[in-house]
Design a protein around this motif. Sequence first.
Motif, PDB file in Angstrom:
ATOM      1  N   GLU A 186    -110.770 -94.143  -1.703  1.00  0.00           N
ATOM      2  CA  GLU A 186    -109.358 -93.788  -1.540  1.00  0.00           C
ATOM      3  C   GLU A 186    -109.243 -92.300  -1.227  1.00  0.00           C
ATOM      4  OE1 GLU A 186    -106.940 -93.761  -5.087  1.00  0.00           O
ATOM      5  OE2 GLU A 186    -108.566 -92.975  -6.284  1.00  0.00           O
ATOM      6  N   PHE A 187    -108.204 -91.928  -0.541  1.00  0.00           N
ATOM      7  CA  PHE A 187    -107.926 -90.532  -0.210  1.00  0.00           C
ATOM      8  C   PHE A 187    -107.248 -89.886  -1.416  1.00  0.00           C
ATOM      9  CE2 PHE A 187    -105.031 -87.279   1.435  1.00  0.00           C
ATOM     10  CZ  PHE A 187    -105.915 -86.518   2.185  1.00  0.00           C
ATOM     11  N   MET A 188    -107.735 -88.702  -1.772  1.00  0.00           N
ATOM     12  CA  MET A 188    -107.125 -87.981  -2.903  1.00  0.00           C
ATOM     13  C   MET A 188    -106.307 -86.816  -2.361  1.00  0.00           C
ATOM     14  SD  MET A 188    -110.251 -87.877  -5.683  1.00  0.00           S
ATOM     15  CE  MET A 188    -111.477 -87.150  -4.611  1.00  0.00           C
ATOM     16  N   GLY A 190    -104.496 -83.210  -2.925  1.00  0.00           N
ATOM     17  CA  GLY A 190    -104.569 -82.046  -3.806  1.00  0.00           C
ATOM     18  C   GLY A 190    -105.314 -80.898  -3.149  1.00  0.00           C
ATOM     19  N   GLU A 191    -105.538 -79.832  -3.918  1.00  0.00           N
ATOM     20  CA  GLU A 191    -106.311 -78.699  -3.421  1.00  0.00           C
ATOM     21  C   GLU A 191    -107.718 -78.816  -3.971  1.00  0.00           C
ATOM     22  OE1 GLU A 191    -104.374 -75.010  -2.043  1.00  0.00           O
ATOM     23  OE2 GLU A 191    -103.522 -75.135  -4.063  1.00  0.00           O
ATOM     24  N   GLU A 192    -108.690 -78.376  -3.160  1.00  0.00           N
ATOM     25  CA  GLU A 192    -110.089 -78.482  -3.586  1.00  0.00           C
ATOM     26  C   GLU A 192    -110.555 -77.217  -4.277  1.00  0.00           C
ATOM     27  OE1 GLU A 192    -112.984 -80.525  -0.862  1.00  0.00           O
ATOM     28  OE2 GLU A 192    -111.224 -80.580   0.424  1.00  0.00           O
ATOM     29  N   LEU A 193    -111.533 -77.395  -5.154  1.00  0.00           N
ATOM     30  CA  LEU A 193    -112.106 -76.267  -5.875  1.00  0.00           C
ATOM     31  C   LEU A 193    -113.612 -76.496  -5.973  1.00  0.00           C
ATOM     32  CD1 LEU A 193    -111.218 -73.734  -7.569  1.00  0.00           C
ATOM     33  CD2 LEU A 193    -111.339 -75.220  -9.577  1.00  0.00           C
ATOM     34  N   SER A 194    -114.381 -75.433  -5.746  1.00  0.00           N
ATOM     35  CA  SER A 194    -115.840 -75.518  -5.904  1.00  0.00           C
ATOM     36  C   SER A 194    -116.199 -74.931  -7.259  1.00  0.00           C
ATOM     37  CB  SER A 194    -116.549 -74.720  -4.806  1.00  0.00           C
ATOM     38  OG  SER A 194    -116.174 -75.167  -3.526  1.00  0.00           O
ATOM     39  N   VAL A 195    -116.760 -75.772  -8.138  1.00  0.00           N
ATOM     40  CA  VAL A 195    -117.073 -75.329  -9.498  1.00  0.00           C
ATOM     41  C   VAL A 195    -118.588 -75.368  -9.676  1.00  0.00           C
ATOM     42  CG1 VAL A 195    -116.562 -75.687 -11.937  1.00  0.00           C
ATOM     43  CG2 VAL A 195    -114.893 -76.363 -10.217  1.00  0.00           C
ATOM     44  N   THR A 275    -105.876 -83.024  -8.455  1.00  0.00           N
ATOM     45  CA  THR A 275    -104.826 -83.995  -8.149  1.00  0.00           C
ATOM     46  C   THR A 275    -103.734 -83.926  -9.221  1.00  0.00           C
ATOM     47  OG1 THR A 275    -105.620 -85.867  -9.471  1.00  0.00           O
ATOM     48  CG2 THR A 275    -106.674 -85.535  -7.332  1.00  0.00           C
ATOM     49  N   ALA A 276    -102.633 -84.641  -8.952  1.00  0.00           N
ATOM     50  CA  ALA A 276    -101.534 -84.678  -9.923  1.00  0.00           C
ATOM     51  C   ALA A 276    -102.006 -85.284 -11.243  1.00  0.00           C
ATOM     52  CB  ALA A 276    -100.372 -85.483  -9.341  1.00  0.00           C
TER      53      ALA A 276
END
Length: 422
Positions: A186-188, A190-195, A275-276
């Motif tokens: 599924e497509f999510m 939101g904004e991405e973050l590299s952790v 995501t929310a």
Amino acid sequence: MNLLVIGSGGREHAMVRKLAGDAPSASVYCAPGNPGTAQYGTNVPIPATDVTALARFAAAEAIDLTVVGPEQPLAAGLVDEFESHGLAIFGPSASAARLESSKAFSKRLMEECGVATAAFRIFENPAAARAFAAGMEPPLVVKASGLAGGKGAVVCGDHREAEKAIGDLMERATLGEAGAEVVIEEFMEGEELSVFFLTDGSEAAALAPARDHKRRFAGDTGPNTGGMGAYSPVRGADAALIERIRREIAEPVLARLAEQGSPYRGFLYAGVMLTAEGPKVVEFNCRLGDPEAQVVLPLMEDGLLDPLLAVGRGARLGGWRPASPSKAALTTVVVQGAYPASVHSGLRIDLPADLETPDLHVYHAGTAHAGGQLVTAGGRVFGVTGIADDLATAAARSRAGAARIQFDGADWRPDIGHSETR
Ligand code: AMP
Ligand code: GLY
């Protein structure tokens, strides 16, 4: 002390520079390295995936610690080979590196240990993949399970695109073996973050998080690339969020791998969608990000060598945690012409000698020396990292630096970090 870094990109230049700074009296080797790594050490002309030759070199030169930059040597068993010869090395075994080298493995593992990620199914049969995709509400994502150098994920806006992606990967084998098995998910939103975590297999210490811009053109448009720039810190990615990601994502996955007999030692990179419903994993990588390392490592105020040595020798982190950086950094990647499509190599580069300062680092990625001249040798040619007390100043430094590098077709995105510095 003798140190060896494996790889030849901007990330490895940043690693060599950081380690040379931590241990000024050490001899630092880089295989195969690039003209940037040669400023801090000695390049060794052995390909990063020639595991036998690298182990022979490390034994012959009495290397005290080897640190692996890219994923291919990890997937090829470099760490296993070194460990079988009693050579200290920092990075996961091939079995643990399946977290990146097999998306099917990684998704199943996340499902088993209840880690939040996009809902998915795995297919080895194109007809079954098509039938499943046809029943999904677009957008949906079709991914090659194997290593694909950042080209393996296709976000499909409609069923026709999904149909084509499945045909390309599974029948036309556009990415070779990597696409024989696909993950459809599924497509999510939101904004991405590299952790990034540095882990000994049970303890995980978080480094500074970063965000990269993967799209080729300004405004986050155009094709996906290996990364056109990155920055840190990221608004909203505070200590509480990173701690949540450590507890809910990193720890369960590390515990499960250890239970399976494949303890994960090395850098663990969680690509997360905010995501929310909270942070969900987009993918795991078994290494630092490139170009994220070109902001995370220059910002790091603690030494990196001691924890790498401890874990590389099979010891524990013992509570090591790096301090949160007090500054901001932003890197702009200078690319050649049509990157990510085919690029010209061997073009003369005009790199001003006074460009590099303590606040402006020039990381070499696709460069080479030819006939006493610095020339292009890849699509992503440099990462120009500005460092300052605030991100807006770091961005201005980075862009002014990028503008001074010249070669035929030099191009860069003028808007890295746009959502933070508006
Ligand atoms: P990957 O190779 O899995 O990192 O995917 C490459 C890029 O595709 C990611 O950085 C995202 O921007 C995008 N992507 C991958 N999977 C998803 C998803 N499930 N939902 C939204 N975007 C995704
Ligand atoms: N910058 C994304 C990666 O290193 O995979």
